[in-house]
Design a protein around this motif. Structure first.
Motif, PDB file in Angstrom:
ATOM      1  N   THR A 160       0.830  -1.206   0.000  1.00 11.70           N
ATOM      2  CA  THR A 160       0.000   0.000   0.000  1.00 11.70           C
ATOM      3  C   THR A 160       0.865   1.256   0.000  1.00 11.70           C
ATOM      4  O   THR A 160       0.592   2.233  -0.714  1.00 11.70           O
ATOM      5  CB  THR A 160      -0.927   0.007   1.228  1.00 11.70           C
ATOM      6  OG1 THR A 160      -1.783  -1.127   1.181  1.00 11.70           O
ATOM      7  CG2 THR A 160      -1.771   1.270   1.265  1.00 11.70           C
ATOM      8  N   TYR A 161       1.917   1.231   0.801  1.00 11.29           N
ATOM      9  CA  TYR A 161       2.820   2.378   0.877  1.00 11.29           C
ATOM     10  C   TYR A 161       3.413   2.702  -0.493  1.00 11.29           C
ATOM     11  O   TYR A 161       3.424   3.867  -0.927  1.00 11.29           O
ATOM     12  CB  TYR A 161       3.925   2.089   1.896  1.00 11.29           C
ATOM     13  CG  TYR A 161       5.051   3.099   1.907  1.00 11.29           C
ATOM     14  CD1 TYR A 161       4.812   4.422   2.263  1.00 11.29           C
ATOM     15  CD2 TYR A 161       6.345   2.725   1.548  1.00 11.29           C
ATOM     16  CE1 TYR A 161       5.848   5.351   2.282  1.00 11.29           C
ATOM     17  CE2 TYR A 161       7.385   3.648   1.555  1.00 11.29           C
ATOM     18  CZ  TYR A 161       7.135   4.960   1.919  1.00 11.29           C
ATOM     19  OH  TYR A 161       8.153   5.873   1.933  1.00 11.29           O
ATOM     20  N   PHE A 162       3.888   1.704  -1.205  1.00 11.01           N
ATOM     21  CA  PHE A 162       4.527   1.963  -2.491  1.00 11.01           C
ATOM     22  C   PHE A 162       3.513   2.292  -3.580  1.00 11.01           C
ATOM     23  O   PHE A 162       3.818   3.047  -4.507  1.00 11.01           O
ATOM     24  CB  PHE A 162       5.410   0.782  -2.892  1.00 11.01           C
ATOM     25  CG  PHE A 162       6.642   0.678  -2.042  1.00 11.01           C
ATOM     26  CD1 PHE A 162       7.663   1.594  -2.172  1.00 11.01           C
ATOM     27  CD2 PHE A 162       6.753  -0.298  -1.077  1.00 11.01           C
ATOM     28  CE1 PHE A 162       8.787   1.531  -1.373  1.00 11.01           C
ATOM     29  CE2 PHE A 162       7.871  -0.380  -0.266  1.00 11.01           C
ATOM     30  CZ  PHE A 162       8.891   0.541  -0.408  1.00 11.01           C
ATOM     31  N   GLN A 163       2.301   1.759  -3.487  1.00 10.67           N
ATOM     32  CA  GLN A 163       1.269   2.142  -4.442  1.00 10.67           C
ATOM     33  C   GLN A 163       0.886   3.608  -4.287  1.00 10.67           C
ATOM     34  O   GLN A 163       0.610   4.296  -5.273  1.00 10.67           O
ATOM     35  CB  GLN A 163       0.034   1.258  -4.265  1.00 10.67           C
ATOM     36  CG  GLN A 163       0.221  -0.177  -4.742  1.00 10.67           C
ATOM     37  CD  GLN A 163      -0.993  -1.028  -4.459  1.00 10.67           C
ATOM     38  OE1 GLN A 163      -2.086  -0.731  -4.919  1.00 10.67           O
ATOM     39  NE2 GLN A 163      -0.817  -2.086  -3.688  1.00 10.67           N
ATOM     40  N   MET A 164       0.861   4.093  -3.052  1.00  8.43           N
ATOM     41  CA  MET A 164       0.441   5.469  -2.792  1.00  8.43           C
ATOM     42  C   MET A 164       1.603   6.464  -2.871  1.00  8.43           C
ATOM     43  O   MET A 164       1.503   7.509  -3.512  1.00  8.43           O
ATOM     44  CB  MET A 164      -0.213   5.557  -1.409  1.00  8.43           C
ATOM     45  CG  MET A 164      -1.500   4.787  -1.280  1.00  8.43           C
ATOM     46  SD  MET A 164      -2.770   5.388  -2.422  1.00  8.43           S
ATOM     47  CE  MET A 164      -4.248   4.767  -1.636  1.00  8.43           C
ATOM     48  N   ALA A 165       2.722   6.154  -2.221  1.00  6.33           N
ATOM     49  CA  ALA A 165       3.830   7.103  -2.158  1.00  6.33           C
ATOM     50  C   ALA A 165       4.689   7.089  -3.407  1.00  6.33           C
ATOM     51  O   ALA A 165       5.248   8.120  -3.796  1.00  6.33           O
ATOM     52  CB  ALA A 165       4.696   6.810  -0.931  1.00  6.33           C
TER      53      ALA A 165
END
Length: 495
Positions: free
Chosen positions: A285-290
Motif C-alpha cells: 500500500t505504501y509503495f502504491q500510494m507514495a
C-alpha cells in the motif's frame, strides 16, 4: 540421541514439508478469502477465518510446548499432523462459514503443534552445534510461504476451486506423515504429575482478549469493546504471571528467564515480530500510494525483503554450525535492520523503486541473520525437560509481537492518513486506483501524506531494532558445542 545420516535427512524432509504446509496456511488462504466468503454467503464473517486460526495457534503454543515435554515431542507431532490433515479435509467440505471457521480453528491448533514440535524434535536429536543449520532449513518455510503462498492460492482458487486450497495439504501431509513415522525416533517425555490449569485459563483469557482487542481497535463501532478487552487482557496477564511464579509445574517456566541467554534470545525473537513482520503487510500500500506503482510492482519490495531474509537465514545457520560462533550474527543483523529502517524513514518519495527495494533487502538480510538462530541458541541454554516449553515461549513472543504491532501500525496509518487528507477526500474510499486516476497535483499530495505518515513508523521500528542490538550484545560469547549431554546450565552449551 544419535541418528544415521540417511534417517536424519528423512527427518528433515518430513519436518520441512510439514513446516511449509503450516506456513502456507497463513498466506495461501488470504488470496482465496474473498471467493470463499462470496460462495458461502458470509462476507461479514470473512475476517474470522484468519482471526480464529491466529487465536487458536497463539493460545495453544505454551500448552502444546508443555505437553511435548510431558509425553514426548514425537507423539504430539504425529497427533498434530493427523489432526491438521483431518481439519484440512473438513475445511474443503465446509458448507457454510461457521463450519469453515471451526475447521480453521482446529487447523490453527494443530499448526501450532507442528511448528513447535518440529523445532523441539530437531533440538532433541542434534547437538547444539548441528542445530542452527537444520533449524535454518526448517525456518526457511516461512519466507518460502510468503513468496509463493499468495500466487499459489490465487492459481488454485482460479483453476481448481477454493476447496483445493485446503485439500492440497493432504497428499503432501500424508507423505510427510509416513516419513515422520519412519524417521522420528522414540522421544520419551519427562512426565508431569500436575497440569497448570490455573495458568492455562488465565493465559487463554489474556491472549483471546488481546488478539480480539487489537483486531477490533481499528473499527469505530467496536472501539469501546476493544478498550474493555485491553483492560481484561492486562488483568489476566497480571494474574497469569502471579500464578506462574507459584506453580510447581508452570505453563511457562519463568525461572528460566533469569538466564541471560534465554532472556536476550527471547527479546530478539520478539523484535523480529515487532520490527519486520508487522510492517510487511503494509509495504505494498505504501509503495502504491507514495511511489505511485501498480499493485503488481508494489509487491516487488516485500519480495526483496523476504528473499534477503531467506538467503541470510540459510547462510547464518550454515556458518554457525560450521564454526560454532553465534553472537556476531544477531549483533550484525539487528544493526543492519536498524540502519535499513532508519534509511527508509529518511527516503524522499519519488525515488526509483529499486532504491527502497535494496534498502528493505538489507533489512531482510539483517533479520534472517538471527531469525532461526535465536531459537537454536535459546534451546542450547535450556534444560531438556523444558525444551518444548522454552521453544514455545520464543515463538509466542514473536507471534504476539507481530499481532500487536501490526494492529498498532495499521491504526497509526489509518488515523494519520485520515487526519491529513483534504476535506474533499474520504480515507475510507481512497484506493490506489482512485489516486492513480487523479491529477498529478493530487497524486503528489497523496504521496507526501503517505510518506509523512510512514516515516515515523519506519523510525519507530528502527528504534526497536536498535534495542535489539543491546539484547544481542547481552548474549554470552562462546561456541556451540558438539556434545549431546542434557543441558541444565545457565549458559549455552559451549565447546
Amino acid at each position: 540421541m544419535s541418528m544415521s545420516p540417511w534417517r536424519l535427512r528423512l527427518l528433515i524432509i518430513s519436518l520441512l514439508t510439514v513446516s511449509i504446509l503450516g506456513a502456507l496456511d497463513h498466506t495461501i488462504v488470504a488470496t482465496s478469502l474473498a471467493t470463499v466468503a462470496g460462495e458461502l454467503g458470509a462476507l461479514e464473517h470473512m475476517s474470522w477465518v484468519v482471526v480464529g486460526y491466529t487465536l487458536a495457534s497463539t493460545v495453544l503454543l505454551p500448552v502444546i510446548g508443555k505437553l511435548g515435554d510431558a509425553i514426548g515431542p514425537r507423539r504430539v507431532f504425529v497427533a498434530s499432523l493427523v489432526l491438521f490433515l483431518i481439519a484440512s479435509l473438513a475445511c474443503g467440505f465446509a458448507q457454510d462459514m461457521p463450519q469453515l471457521i471451526a475447521g480453521r480453528v482446529v487447523q490453527g491448533m494443530s499448526s501450532a503443534g507442528l511448528q513447535l514440535m518440529s523445532q523441539t524434535i530437531v533440538a532433541e536429536v542434534t547437538t547444539p552445534r548441528e542445530r542452527p543449520r537444520l533449524m535454518a532449513i526448517i525456518g526457511a518455510a516461512f519466507p518460502i510461504a510468503i513468496l509463493v503462498g499468495p500466487v499459489l492460492g490465487g492459481l488454485i482458487t482460479d483453476y481448481w476451486g477454493w476447496q483445493w486450497v485446503f485439500w492440497i495439504n493432504l497428499p503432501f501431509g500424508v507423505v510427510a506423515l509416513g516419513l515422520a513415522l519412519v524417521a522420528i525416533p522414540a522421544l520419551p517425555g519427562y512426565g508431569r504429575q500436575r497440569f497448570d490449569l490455573a495458568g492455562t485459563i488465565w493465559f487463554s483469557l489474556a491472549m483471546v482478549s488481546l488478539v480480539l482487542a487489537v483486531t477490533w481497535v481499528g473499527d469505530a463501532a467496536l472501539v469501546a469493546a476493544s478498550i474493555a478487552l485491553f483492560a481484561v487482557a492486562a488483568i489476566a496477564f497480571a494474574a497469569f504471571f502471579l500464578v506462574e511464579l507459584r506453580a510447581r509445574e508452570p505453563l511457562v517456566p519463568l525461572r528460566l528467564f533469569a538466564n541471560r541467554t534465554i532472556a536476550a534470545g527471547t527479546a530478539l525473537s520478539a523484535i523480529i515480530g515487532v520490527g519486520l513482520f508487522s510492517i510487511t503487510a503494509y509495504l505494498p500500500t505504501y509503495f502504491q500510494m507514495a511511489y505511485r506503482t501498480s499493485a503488481t510492482v508494489s509487491g516487488l519490495v516485500p519480495i526483496a525483503t523476504v528473499f534477503g531474509m531467506l538467503l541470510s537465514n540459510l547462510a547464518s545457520g550454515w556458518l554457525v554450525s560450521r564454526t560454532g560462533h553465534y553472537r556476531v550474527y544477531p549483533i550484525v543483523g539487528t544493526s543492519l535492520g536498524a540502519a535499513g529502517l532508519l534509511v527508509m524513514a529518511l527516503l524522499p518519495a519519488g525515488l526509483p523503486l529499486w532504491v527502497p527495494a535494496v534498502v528493505m533487502f538489507v533489512v531482510g538480510v539483517g533479520t534472517g541473520a538471527f531469525m532461526s538462530l535465536v531459537v537454536a541458541v535459546v534451546q542450547s541454554a535450556a534444560p531438556r525437560r523444558d525444551m518444548g516449553s522454552i521453544t514455545a515461549s520464543v515463538n509466542l513472543v514473536r507471534q504476539v509481537g507481530s499481532t500487536v504491532a501490526t494492529a498498532v501500525i495499521g491504526g497509526v496509518i489509518g488515523f494519520g492518513v485520515a487526519a491529513l487528507l483534504p476535506g474533499s477526500m474520504d480515507a475510507s474510499t481512497l484506493t490506489p486506483q482512485l489516486v492513480h486516476a487523479a491529477s498529478p497535483g493530487v497524486q503528489a499530495q497523496i504521496a507526501d501524506i503517505y510518506s509523512g505518515v510512514f516515516a515515523p513508523v519506519f523510525l519507530a521500528l528502527a528504534v526497536v531494532y536498535a534495542l535489539g542490538i543491546i539484547a544481542a550484545v547481552l548474549l554470552p560469547a562462546g561456541r556451540l558445542s558438539d556434545e549431546r549431554e542434557p543441558v541444565s546450565s545457565s549458559e549455552p552449551v559451549t565447546a
